[in-house]
Design a protein around this motif. Structure first.
Motif, mmCIF file in Angstrom:
data_model
loop_
_atom_site.group_PDB
_atom_site.id
_atom_site.type_symbol
_atom_site.label_atom_id
_atom_site.label_comp_id
_atom_site.label_asym_id
_atom_site.label_seq_id
_atom_site.Cartn_x
_atom_site.Cartn_y
_atom_site.Cartn_z
ATOM 1 N N ILE A 25 -36.180 25.738 43.679
ATOM 2 C CA ILE A 25 -35.818 26.043 45.058
ATOM 3 C C ILE A 25 -36.460 25.043 46.025
ATOM 4 N N ARG A 26 -37.682 24.609 45.693
ATOM 5 C CA ARG A 26 -38.371 23.617 46.533
ATOM 6 C C ARG A 26 -37.899 22.193 46.259
ATOM 7 N N GLY A 27 -36.955 22.032 45.338
ATOM 8 C CA GLY A 27 -36.446 20.703 45.018
ATOM 9 C C GLY A 27 -37.308 19.924 44.059
ATOM 10 N N GLU A 28 -38.225 20.624 43.367
ATOM 11 C CA GLU A 28 -39.107 19.971 42.413
ATOM 12 C C GLU A 28 -38.519 20.088 41.001
ATOM 13 N N PRO A 29 -38.796 19.116 40.125
ATOM 14 C CA PRO A 29 -38.265 19.197 38.759
ATOM 15 C C PRO A 29 -38.923 20.330 37.983
ATOM 16 N N ALA A 30 -38.119 21.067 37.234
ATOM 17 C CA ALA A 30 -38.630 22.163 36.406
ATOM 18 C C ALA A 30 -38.215 21.917 34.963
ATOM 19 N N GLN A 31 -39.119 22.178 34.040
ATOM 20 C CA GLN A 31 -38.871 21.934 32.627
ATOM 21 C C GLN A 31 -38.819 23.257 31.860
ATOM 22 N N SER A 32 -38.052 23.261 30.785
ATOM 23 C CA SER A 32 -38.046 24.421 29.901
ATOM 24 C C SER A 32 -39.433 24.584 29.259
ATOM 25 N N VAL A 33 -39.806 25.827 28.990
ATOM 26 C CA VAL A 33 -41.147 26.124 28.479
ATOM 27 C C VAL A 33 -41.034 27.020 27.247
ATOM 28 N N MET A 34 -41.774 26.659 26.191
ATOM 29 C CA MET A 34 -41.845 27.493 24.993
ATOM 30 C C MET A 34 -43.239 28.101 24.905
ATOM 31 N N LYS A 59 -25.316 33.283 49.300
ATOM 32 C CA LYS A 59 -26.693 33.102 49.770
ATOM 33 C C LYS A 59 -27.472 34.414 49.820
ATOM 34 N N LYS A 60 -27.071 35.392 49.023
ATOM 35 C CA LYS A 60 -27.867 36.616 48.947
ATOM 36 C C LYS A 60 -29.220 36.339 48.310
ATOM 37 N N ALA A 61 -29.251 35.334 47.454
ATOM 38 C CA ALA A 61 -30.493 34.993 46.761
ATOM 39 C C ALA A 61 -30.643 33.482 46.708
ATOM 40 N N ASP A 62 -31.900 33.034 46.713
ATOM 41 C CA ASP A 62 -32.181 31.593 46.650
ATOM 42 C C ASP A 62 -32.067 31.059 45.236
ATOM 43 N N GLY A 63 -32.142 31.950 44.255
ATOM 44 C CA GLY A 63 -32.046 31.533 42.862
ATOM 45 C C GLY A 63 -31.888 32.746 41.969
#
Length: 343
Positions: free
Chosen positions: A319-328, A122-126
């Motif tokens: 971290i907020r539990g929201e979906p994240a998508q890959s980005v080009m 837990k040193k870092a959130d992500g």
């Protein structure tokens, strides 16, 4: 008696909002409008309220810190950091500061479970990952991070079956743009320096774009004009020397990175070739030294400022539990002296 210390309840009363809104605003949540955030900040200043960062993080089970782990690349200056990532490091640091996060920077340690110190403790959130070397060897480590639920994003090629979330550039279009630039000047035997395999998917996509541009122009994709090289000046010098030793005709050189291109130009000069009079050369990345090369290097710009911001934004969504998508992200051809033959 001393005056009682102000609380978030006091701020909420003065600002005319709920205590939950105050908490979100003080954490920098994007759910709070700029107007409301300013009103809450003014109320906090009026009450001389100081945020207890440690207590807040303890309640949220968050460290308020992101970890940026860099892959160690061999460099001539001993820094072991690919210069392409230095400008991205600045934009990541800026984005973290603007959103109220600290940034912990270190190298990826492949001799042990390098994720443990950051995710498990837990040193870092992500985690943000920059660089990876041989992707096929690296992929298993990414799959392990996914398996244990580590929140991470990485800079790299965006692929349909990849583990986790990636932010990358449109390598294919960049490769096309360079090849078409050479073809428009009458070049027909365009060499490619860089590993053109799934071990290095970003280089491979640049090669595929280059190959398609040649085919669309009715030109042959000659395997003898492709030489493997990793992203260092030494590898570029070695690859260019190997191509010359093959004694095959070539009239332009597309290097898969600026470092390869700079090394290649050095080898060309040693063998009596003038750039761009005899051989036009282009790279990829637009690192700072590209414009100061001799001659200034034509290259493909990757927007490191936007890249850093998107990496941080995507990680915070996770971290907020929201979906994240890959980005080009889009790229841009930067034409300089190295690729333009004098008329």
């Amino acid at each position: 008696m001393s005056k009682a210390k102000a609380t978030s309840i006091d701020i909420a009363h003065l600002a005319g909002v709920s205590q939950a809104t105050v908490s979100r605003a003080l954490r920098g949540s994007p759910l709070v409008s700029q107007e409301t955030r300013e009103r809450i900040r003014a109320a906090a200043e009026q009450l001389n309220y100081k945020v207890d960062k440690n207590a807040s993080n303890l309640r949220l089970q968050h460290s308020g810190t992101l970890a940026l782990l860099l892959f160690e690349d061999p460099t001539t200056d001993g820094s072991n950091i690919n210069p392409f990532f230095l400008s991205m490091l600045g934009s990541i640091t800026r984005a973290c500061a603007q959103l109220g996060y600290d940034l912990l920077v270190s190298f990826q340690q492949f001799s042990n479970d390098w994720h443990a110190d950051y995710a498990d403790s837990k040193k870092a959130d992500g985690i943000i990952l920059l660089g990876y070397g041989d992707y096929l060897a690296y992929r298993a480590r990414l799959e392990k991070l996914v398996e244990i639920g580590t929140r991470f994003v990485r800079w790299g090629a965006v692929q349909p079956d990849q583990p986790g979330v990636s932010v990358g550039c449109d390598n294919f279009s960049g490769g096309q743009a360079v090849a078409r630039h050479f073809i428009e000047q009458g070049c027909r035997r365009i060499a490619f320096l860089g590993d053109a395999s799934s071990h290095y998917p970003e280089f491979f996509e640049r090669y595929r774009g280059y190959a398609q541009a040649l085919q669309q122009a009715g030109l042959e994709v000659d395997e003898a004009l492709q030489v493997d090289a990793e992203s260092t000046q030494l590898c570029g010098h070695t690859a260019m020397s190997e191509l010359i030793a093959r004694e095959v005709a070539f009239d332009a050189v597309f290097a898969a990175s600026d470092l390869i291109a700079i090394g290649a130009m050095s080898a060309l000069a040693e063998h009596g070739y003038k750039v761009p009079v005899d051989v036009p050369v282009a790279g990829f990345d637009d690192i700072p030294m590209a414009r100061f090369a001799s001659p200034p290097l034509t290259t493909v710009l990757q927007d490191t400022r936007s890249a850093g911001e998107v990496l941080v934004q995507n990680l915070l969504m996770m971290i907020r539990g929201e979906p994240a998508q890959s980005v080009m992200l889009p790229v841009k051809l930067m034409v300089r002296q190295s690729s333009v033959r004098p008329s």
